[in-house]
Design a protein around this motif. Structure first.
Motif, PDB file in Angstrom:
ATOM      1  N   SER A 159      22.589  66.994   9.249  1.00  0.00           N
ATOM      2  CA  SER A 159      22.177  65.847   9.970  1.00  0.00           C
ATOM      3  C   SER A 159      23.291  64.686  10.044  1.00  0.00           C
ATOM      4  O   SER A 159      23.262  63.898  10.914  1.00  0.00           O
ATOM      5  CB  SER A 159      20.858  65.121   9.116  1.00  0.00           C
ATOM      6  OG  SER A 159      21.212  65.385   7.572  1.00  0.00           O
ATOM      7  N   ILE A 160      24.062  64.717   9.058  1.00  0.00           N
ATOM      8  CA  ILE A 160      25.260  64.093   9.249  1.00  0.00           C
ATOM      9  C   ILE A 160      26.083  64.278  10.489  1.00  0.00           C
ATOM     10  O   ILE A 160      26.480  63.506  11.360  1.00  0.00           O
ATOM     11  CB  ILE A 160      26.370  64.138   7.892  1.00  0.00           C
ATOM     12  CG1 ILE A 160      25.740  63.249   6.766  1.00  0.00           C
ATOM     13  CG2 ILE A 160      27.678  63.658   8.321  1.00  0.00           C
ATOM     14  CD1 ILE A 160      25.726  61.932   6.821  1.00  0.00           C
ATOM     15  N   LEU A 161      26.314  65.698  10.743  1.00  0.00           N
ATOM     16  CA  LEU A 161      26.974  66.138  12.037  1.00  0.00           C
ATOM     17  C   LEU A 161      26.341  65.499  12.987  1.00  0.00           C
ATOM     18  O   LEU A 161      26.787  65.191  14.026  1.00  0.00           O
ATOM     19  CB  LEU A 161      26.958  67.700  11.962  1.00  0.00           C
ATOM     20  CG  LEU A 161      28.111  68.239  11.256  1.00  0.00           C
ATOM     21  CD1 LEU A 161      28.111  70.126  11.510  1.00  0.00           C
ATOM     22  CD2 LEU A 161      29.424  67.882  11.974  1.00  0.00           C
ATOM     23  N   CYS A 162      24.835  65.535  13.024  1.00  0.00           N
ATOM     24  CA  CYS A 162      24.178  65.028  14.179  1.00  0.00           C
ATOM     25  C   CYS A 162      24.441  63.843  14.271  1.00  0.00           C
ATOM     26  O   CYS A 162      24.641  63.411  15.438  1.00  0.00           O
ATOM     27  CB  CYS A 162      22.510  65.281  13.905  1.00  0.00           C
ATOM     28  SG  CYS A 162      22.014  67.066  14.105  1.00  0.00           S
ATOM     29  N   GLY A 163      24.599  63.097  13.289  1.00  0.00           N
ATOM     30  CA  GLY A 163      24.736  61.558  13.282  1.00  0.00           C
ATOM     31  C   GLY A 163      26.068  61.460  14.089  1.00  0.00           C
ATOM     32  O   GLY A 163      26.247  60.409  14.998  1.00  0.00           O
ATOM     33  N   GLY A 164      26.997  62.161  13.893  1.00  0.00           N
ATOM     34  CA  GLY A 164      28.401  61.960  14.281  1.00  0.00           C
ATOM     35  C   GLY A 164      28.330  62.466  15.973  1.00  0.00           C
ATOM     36  O   GLY A 164      28.823  61.656  16.710  1.00  0.00           O
ATOM     37  N   LEU A 165      27.535  63.277  16.137  1.00  0.00           N
ATOM     38  CA  LEU A 165      27.111  63.761  17.572  1.00  0.00           C
ATOM     39  C   LEU A 165      26.541  62.699  18.377  1.00  0.00           C
ATOM     40  O   LEU A 165      26.936  62.196  19.576  1.00  0.00           O
ATOM     41  CB  LEU A 165      26.454  64.736  17.657  1.00  0.00           C
ATOM     42  CG  LEU A 165      26.341  65.891  18.947  1.00  0.00           C
ATOM     43  CD1 LEU A 165      27.864  66.346  19.306  1.00  0.00           C
ATOM     44  CD2 LEU A 165      25.352  66.765  18.951  1.00  0.00           C
ATOM     45  N   ILE A 166      25.810  62.096  17.769  1.00  0.00           N
ATOM     46  CA  ILE A 166      24.857  60.708  18.326  1.00  0.00           C
ATOM     47  C   ILE A 166      25.979  59.693  18.480  1.00  0.00           C
ATOM     48  O   ILE A 166      25.892  59.124  19.797  1.00  0.00           O
ATOM     49  CB  ILE A 166      23.676  60.344  17.450  1.00  0.00           C
ATOM     50  CG1 ILE A 166      22.764  61.412  17.462  1.00  0.00           C
ATOM     51  CG2 ILE A 166      23.408  59.238  17.974  1.00  0.00           C
ATOM     52  CD1 ILE A 166      21.584  61.036  16.559  1.00  0.00           C
ATOM     53  N   ILE A 193      23.252  51.572  19.958  1.00  0.00           N
ATOM     54  CA  ILE A 193      22.528  52.713  20.687  1.00  0.00           C
ATOM     55  C   ILE A 193      22.651  53.868  19.725  1.00  0.00           C
ATOM     56  O   ILE A 193      21.532  54.649  19.443  1.00  0.00           O
ATOM     57  CB  ILE A 193      23.591  53.151  21.882  1.00  0.00           C
ATOM     58  CG1 ILE A 193      23.263  52.202  22.843  1.00  0.00           C
ATOM     59  CG2 ILE A 193      22.519  54.230  22.406  1.00  0.00           C
ATOM     60  CD1 ILE A 193      22.231  51.932  23.648  1.00  0.00           C
ATOM     61  N   ALA A 194      23.748  53.841  18.869  1.00  0.00           N
ATOM     62  CA  ALA A 194      23.806  55.051  18.015  1.00  0.00           C
ATOM     63  C   ALA A 194      22.752  54.814  16.933  1.00  0.00           C
ATOM     64  O   ALA A 194      22.019  55.670  16.219  1.00  0.00           O
ATOM     65  CB  ALA A 194      24.961  55.134  17.529  1.00  0.00           C
ATOM     66  N   MET A 195      22.683  53.572  16.372  1.00  0.00           N
ATOM     67  CA  MET A 195      21.563  53.190  15.341  1.00  0.00           C
ATOM     68  C   MET A 195      19.971  53.375  15.811  1.00  0.00           C
ATOM     69  O   MET A 195      19.455  54.203  15.052  1.00  0.00           O
ATOM     70  CB  MET A 195      21.608  51.581  14.983  1.00  0.00           C
ATOM     71  CG  MET A 195      22.612  51.349  13.896  1.00  0.00           C
ATOM     72  SD  MET A 195      22.530  49.690  13.596  1.00  0.00           S
ATOM     73  CE  MET A 195      21.101  49.304  12.684  1.00  0.00           C
ATOM     74  N   LEU A 196      19.834  53.051  17.095  1.00  0.00           N
ATOM     75  CA  LEU A 196      18.586  53.336  17.713  1.00  0.00           C
ATOM     76  C   LEU A 196      18.276  54.985  17.517  1.00  0.00           C
ATOM     77  O   LEU A 196      17.264  55.515  17.069  1.00  0.00           O
ATOM     78  CB  LEU A 196      18.723  52.945  19.064  1.00  0.00           C
ATOM     79  CG  LEU A 196      17.454  52.383  19.635  1.00  0.00           C
ATOM     80  CD1 LEU A 196      17.745  51.552  20.745  1.00  0.00           C
ATOM     81  CD2 LEU A 196      16.481  53.478  20.100  1.00  0.00           C
ATOM     82  N   LEU A 197      19.522  55.904  18.075  1.00  0.00           N
ATOM     83  CA  LEU A 197      19.117  57.335  18.143  1.00  0.00           C
ATOM     84  C   LEU A 197      18.910  57.945  16.791  1.00  0.00           C
ATOM     85  O   LEU A 197      18.371  58.649  16.530  1.00  0.00           O
ATOM     86  CB  LEU A 197      20.161  57.903  18.991  1.00  0.00           C
ATOM     87  CG  LEU A 197      20.063  57.450  20.440  1.00  0.00           C
ATOM     88  CD1 LEU A 197      21.342  57.878  21.219  1.00  0.00           C
ATOM     89  CD2 LEU A 197      18.732  58.095  21.141  1.00  0.00           C
ATOM     90  N   MET A 198      19.895  57.172  15.859  1.00  0.00           N
ATOM     91  CA  MET A 198      19.754  57.650  14.466  1.00  0.00           C
ATOM     92  C   MET A 198      18.268  57.567  13.596  1.00  0.00           C
ATOM     93  O   MET A 198      17.839  58.424  13.042  1.00  0.00           O
ATOM     94  CB  MET A 198      20.983  57.180  13.725  1.00  0.00           C
ATOM     95  CG  MET A 198      22.314  57.990  13.933  1.00  0.00           C
ATOM     96  SD  MET A 198      23.634  57.593  12.672  1.00  0.00           S
ATOM     97  CE  MET A 198      24.803  57.621  13.719  1.00  0.00           C
ATOM     98  N   GLY A 199      17.800  56.293  14.140  1.00  0.00           N
ATOM     99  CA  GLY A 199      16.697  55.801  13.536  1.00  0.00           C
ATOM    100  C   GLY A 199      15.646  56.933  14.051  1.00  0.00           C
ATOM    101  O   GLY A 199      14.672  57.545  13.270  1.00  0.00           O
ATOM    102  N   LEU A 200      15.641  57.509  15.396  1.00  0.00           N
ATOM    103  CA  LEU A 200      14.869  58.306  16.060  1.00  0.00           C
ATOM    104  C   LEU A 200      15.124  59.859  15.124  1.00  0.00           C
ATOM    105  O   LEU A 200      13.972  60.501  14.794  1.00  0.00           O
ATOM    106  CB  LEU A 200      14.812  58.497  17.519  1.00  0.00           C
ATOM    107  CG  LEU A 200      14.005  59.293  18.130  1.00  0.00           C
ATOM    108  CD1 LEU A 200      12.563  58.791  17.857  1.00  0.00           C
ATOM    109  CD2 LEU A 200      14.305  58.924  19.666  1.00  0.00           C
ATOM    110  N   LEU A 201      16.343  59.961  14.953  1.00  0.00           N
ATOM    111  CA  LEU A 201      16.709  61.344  14.301  1.00  0.00           C
ATOM    112  C   LEU A 201      16.026  61.305  12.816  1.00  0.00           C
ATOM    113  O   LEU A 201      15.406  62.359  12.350  1.00  0.00           O
ATOM    114  CB  LEU A 201      18.012  61.480  14.134  1.00  0.00           C
ATOM    115  CG  LEU A 201      18.529  62.724  13.797  1.00  0.00           C
ATOM    116  CD1 LEU A 201      18.528  63.818  14.724  1.00  0.00           C
ATOM    117  CD2 LEU A 201      20.115  62.484  13.216  1.00  0.00           C
ATOM    118  N   ILE A 202      16.017  60.234  12.099  1.00  0.00           N
ATOM    119  CA  ILE A 202      15.348  60.298  11.039  1.00  0.00           C
ATOM    120  C   ILE A 202      13.933  60.414  10.769  1.00  0.00           C
ATOM    121  O   ILE A 202      13.349  61.259  10.259  1.00  0.00           O
ATOM    122  CB  ILE A 202      15.625  58.656  10.222  1.00  0.00           C
ATOM    123  CG1 ILE A 202      17.133  58.594  10.012  1.00  0.00           C
ATOM    124  CG2 ILE A 202      14.691  58.554   8.854  1.00  0.00           C
ATOM    125  CD1 ILE A 202      17.553  57.124   9.443  1.00  0.00           C
TER     126      ILE A 202
END
Lengths: 212, 669
Positions: free
Chosen positions: A94-101, A128-137
């Protein structure tokens, strides 16, 4: 300078949310994140002298860093403090995904032509990254309460987008979004409590049985 | 009293009914007030309807609202008046009948809900007919469907009732979708939602055809035309009997009103194939309806199939009228339309009467299975008498009213056969006449069977033992309708000429100027004193003659009352003709349609000396096997494909969202 520090704290806290295990800590991180966001709003208000933003910043601190965490905390206390998060994918992934986002959001926003006067060029990718990471969570977690946290993170990202591009949305829209998130969190808390009462666990997996 | 007052009264009555119904639902009492208001409002509707039928100019009430689309509007004209009269008369007798009939449910069900439902149902039907714009019509239509659905599932403890309700609500909503689309298309092209301003002059022919087909599907579903009829034989029988009477007698006629509104009033007819299509569907519906009616064992289900058959006849008449319109023969068009209206009204009367009769038998014997009944005429003479009158009417026997409508339908079909359009049209018309004839004969057989197996012979089961005559109010309800059937049958001219204004409202033709050409003069007198004098006189004379002969013969011989000779054996009730037995020839003749299956199983005793058998027999429904099952299977298998995405996990729904968002962000420049 101060704004840059704030945004770094924001994105770090979001990444931290992807990493940590105890739900209690996640709520604390969320509270800090919202506090920073509120302070940012007030800072921008001071610089640009827009009275609306003072109110929005105050409201953000009041509701998102005190009100919503308190509700989540209260729910957590009722269902047992020692709950840990459960995820569909591992923490490393998930951290990796975060970096990708983060990378994706830089690529995507790089294509936009924003006026250099606004703060957009610097801070839009972060939001934008925060938004997408929220969705990822919301996507990867299985506990209902973490979905609430993901929602608030998404809303924070959205708020940041509005803040850095147009110095906040129209007042009414902001208030409306606030109310929506507030109600959603209350609903999620109640739902968490009910699911826990019924199934002795807060797994959203239990909701699968509702399928027709 | 002018038409405006009549309309105001009608609208106020509708409002009273609905609000009282809601009040009863909330408080669960005031049942008797509900009965009383039901009777009073029905009477009021009858009076305002009669007023509207005699005064041609129409009147509109408009209730404005914030949006133009959602404003309410009511209107009253001669056509509205006709349908309002139909609702009022059947509603009146159904309300009277219902006062006693609901006692049947007392103790085991909440009667107040039934009373409230019947009140609101009447009001919504009246409101559909009174509607003056698209919004009012559709809202009332939907309310009517939903209230009738709730009434159908009144006895929802039974599995059968729930299934029937489900199929009904699904079919009626599919119909409403088509109806809504066709209304909205018309409204779009005429730039108005008000019925009086509907104008289809600028509509391309393709669009007109689409509107027509959608209206036919949407309203055909409600009217029970084949192949959209599958809900009707399920839903109508399981409702409480006076509600069945309202549904079969009145509600399906509201669909006819909708058809008149769209196809005749808005589209003003169309190409000739429209009429051919409608009359062909009508003929098929009539034949299939009566064939299925003949093989039913359930009394009320048989009546429901017979309603399908009658709607077929009515639409056959409407189709003929459309054909005449496109052949530019307005007089004949108006005449066939008149035939349809007359038959619709007659059907409302005698079908409600028959449902009342079936309900009376049901309330005393608690079975609808005709094979289990028999010999009730001695226990319930009044009910038997009224049911016989209804059965004679529906079999089109003079001097009852059913004869008039069917006779006029025959005349219309003959007129088409004799018109010199093309030889093919002549052949088609002869085929229509043939289907009418066959339908008529089978209807008579169906009702001989139904009446005979229910009321005559010996009781075939213990259900009949405890039966006794029904209460006075139920008898009054039946007597009123039976009396009307006889009255209209004897004095049809006055009644038919009353419809003149309604016909002019639709076709612009005044039938009075041209009183019934083509050989109808001998039966339909323009002065309206007595129609059918020859028929009536002949039948009366024949009766007197028969009676005289019987008297003469009876005086010479001495009558000895003995038991029926049964070849020396003892006579048991099981020896009498059952309903299933009576219809056996039909089942065999039409086995291609019914595909009957029978199984005989020995349950006790040895192979050579069996002591107990179980016998199953079943007929399949044509439309369900060959049309609905394939469609439903296709839809289900497609749904199964789609279901793969729908796995019930919150996270995967979010993942769909996430992926879409990312892809969009990357793609959008």
């Amino acid at each position: 300078m101060l704004l840059q520090v704030f945004t770094i704290v924001l994105i770090m806290s979001t990444l931290a949310l992807l990493w940590i295990k105890p739900i209690g800590t996640a709520i604390k991180i969320l509270s800090v994140q919202s506090l920073i966001l509120g302070l940012m709003a007030i800072l921008i208000a001071v610089r640009t002298d827009t009275p609306d933003l003072y109110i929005m910043g105050g409201l953000t601190i009041l509701m998102k860093s005190i009100g919503i965490p308190w509700i989540l905390w209260y729910t957590l206390k009722k269902i047992g403090m020692k709950r840990e998060t459960e995820k569909l994918i591992g923490r490393e992934l998930s951290i990796l995904c975060g970096g990708l986002i983060l990378a994706i959001s830089y690529i995507v926003t790089g294509k936009l032509h924003l006026s250099s006067i606004s703060l957009g060029q610097q801070y839009l990718p972060i939001s934008i990254a925060m938004l997408l990471m929220g969705l990822l969570i919301m996507m990867t977690h299985q506990k209902a309460i973490m979905q609430g946290i993901g929602l608030v993170v998404m809303e924070n990202g959205l708020f940041l987008v509005a803040l850095v591009t147009t110095y906040g949305m129209p007042f009414l829209v902001d208030i409306g979004v606030f109310l929506d998130v507030f109600v959603a969190v209350i609903l999620i808390s109640m739902l968490t409590y009910r699911i826990d009462k019924t199934f002795q666990s807060t797994h959203t997996e239990n909701l699968r049985r509702l399928r027709g | 009293m002018s038409v405006s007052i009549a309309l105001n009264i009608a609208v106020v009555l509708v409002i009273i009914n609905i609000s009282l119904g809601l009040l009863i639902v909330v408080t669960r009492r005031l049942t008797y007030l509900g009965h009383a208001i039901g009777v009073v409002t029905s009477l009021g509707l009858v009076m305002s309807a009669v007023k509207a039928m005699f005064e041609p100019p129409q009147y509109v009430i408009f209730v404005d609202s914030a949006f133009a689309f959602t404003s309410l509007s009511f209107r009253m004209n001669a056509l509205t008046g006709f349908f309002l009269l139909l609702i009022g008369i059947v509603g009146l007798f159904a309300s009277v009948y219902g006062i006693d009939y609901v006692k049947e449910y007392a103790g085991r069900k909440d009667v107040s809900l039934l009373v409230a439902g019947a009140l609101v149902f009447l009001a919504t039907m009246a409101s559909v007919v009174l509607a003056g714009n698209v919004f009012t019509f559709l809202v009332s239509w939907e309310c009517m469907s939903i209230v009738s659905f709730l009434l159908v599932i009144y006895e929802h403890e039974q599995e059968e009732v729930r299934n029937a309700g489900f199929i009904y609500v699904v079919m009626t909503h599919i119909g409403t979708v088509f109806l809504t689309i066709s209304f909205l298309i018309i409204a779009r092209y005429s730039d108005s939602l008000s019925f009086n301003l509907m104008n289809t002059n600028h509509m391309p022919n393709v669009i007109k055809t689409i509107v027509f087909l959608f209206a036919l599907i949407g309203l055909g579903t409600k009217a029970g035309l084949v192949p959209f009829h599958i809900w009707l034989p399920r839903a109508h029988p399981v409702a409480p009997s006076h509600v069945s009477a309202l549904m079969s007698g009145v509600m399906i006629k509201i669909a006819m009103y909708g058809f008149l509104l769209i196809v005749f009033e808005f589209l003003k007819g169309g190409p000739i194939w429209w009429g051919i299509l409608v009359s062909c569907i009508g003929a098929i519906t009539a034949l299939l309806g009566v064939l299925h009616a003949l093989v039913q064992r359930d009394q009320k289900r048989m009546l429901a199939y017979s309603s399908i058959e009658n709607m077929g006849l009515i639409f056959l008449g409407l189709g003929l009228s459309l054909i005449f319109m496109s052949l530019h023969d307005p007089i004949l068009a108006a005449f066939s339309l008149l035939a349809s209206l007359v038959h619709a009204f007659n059907h409302a009367l005698f079908k409600s009467l028959l449902f009342f009769g079936a309900g009376a038998v049901l309330s005393k014997t608690h079975t609808k299975n005709m094979d289990r009944l028999g010999g009730i005429i001695r226990k319930m003479p009044w009910t038997a008498c009224f049911t016989l009158m209804g059965a004679l009417s529906i079999s089109a026997m003079p001097p009852f009213n059913g004869f008039i409508g069917e006779w006029m339908l025959f005349q219309s079909a003959f007129a088409l056969a004799m018109s010199v359009h093309s030889p093919w049209m002549g052949i088609y018309a002869v085929l229509l006449v043939g289907s009418l004839t066959m339908t008529g004969a089978l209807v008579a057989m169906a009702f001989v069977r139904s009446f005979g197996s229910t009321f005559l012979a010996l009781p075939r089961s213990e259900y009949v033992e405890s039966a006794n005559e029904v209460g006075m109010l139920m008898r009054i309800g039946m007597a009123g309708l039976a009396g009307l059937c006889l009255f209209i049958g004897i004095f049809p001219a006055r009644w038919v000429s009353m419809l003149g204004n309604s016909i002019r409202e639709i076709t612009g033709m005044s039938l009075k100027m041209n009183p019934f050409q083509f050989g109808m003069n001998d039966i339909a007198r323009a002065d309206g004193r007595l129609l059918l004098i020859p028929v009536l006189m002949t039948s009366i004379l024949a009766l007197i003659f028969l009676w005289g002969i019987l008297r003469l013969v009876g005086r010479r011989t001495s009558a000895v009352r003995m038991e029926t000779w049964a070849c020396g054996g003892t006579l048991t009730p099981l020896m009498t003709y059952t309903a299933s037995g009576y219809s056996k020839p039909v089942r065999v003749t039409f086995q291609q349609i019914f595909r009957p299956s029978r199984t005989l199983q020995r349950t006790e005793g040895s192979e050579y000396f069996p002591s107990k058998f179980v016998y199953f027999s079943k007929v399949t429904s044509f439309a369900e096997t060959y049309l609905y099952h394939p469609i439903i299977q296709t839809v289900l298998s497609m749904a199964r494909l789609v279901r793969a995405i729908q796995n019930g996990q919150v996270q995967s729904y979010l993942a769909y969202l996430f992926v879409t968002l990312i892809v969009l962000l990357i793609l959008v420049k």
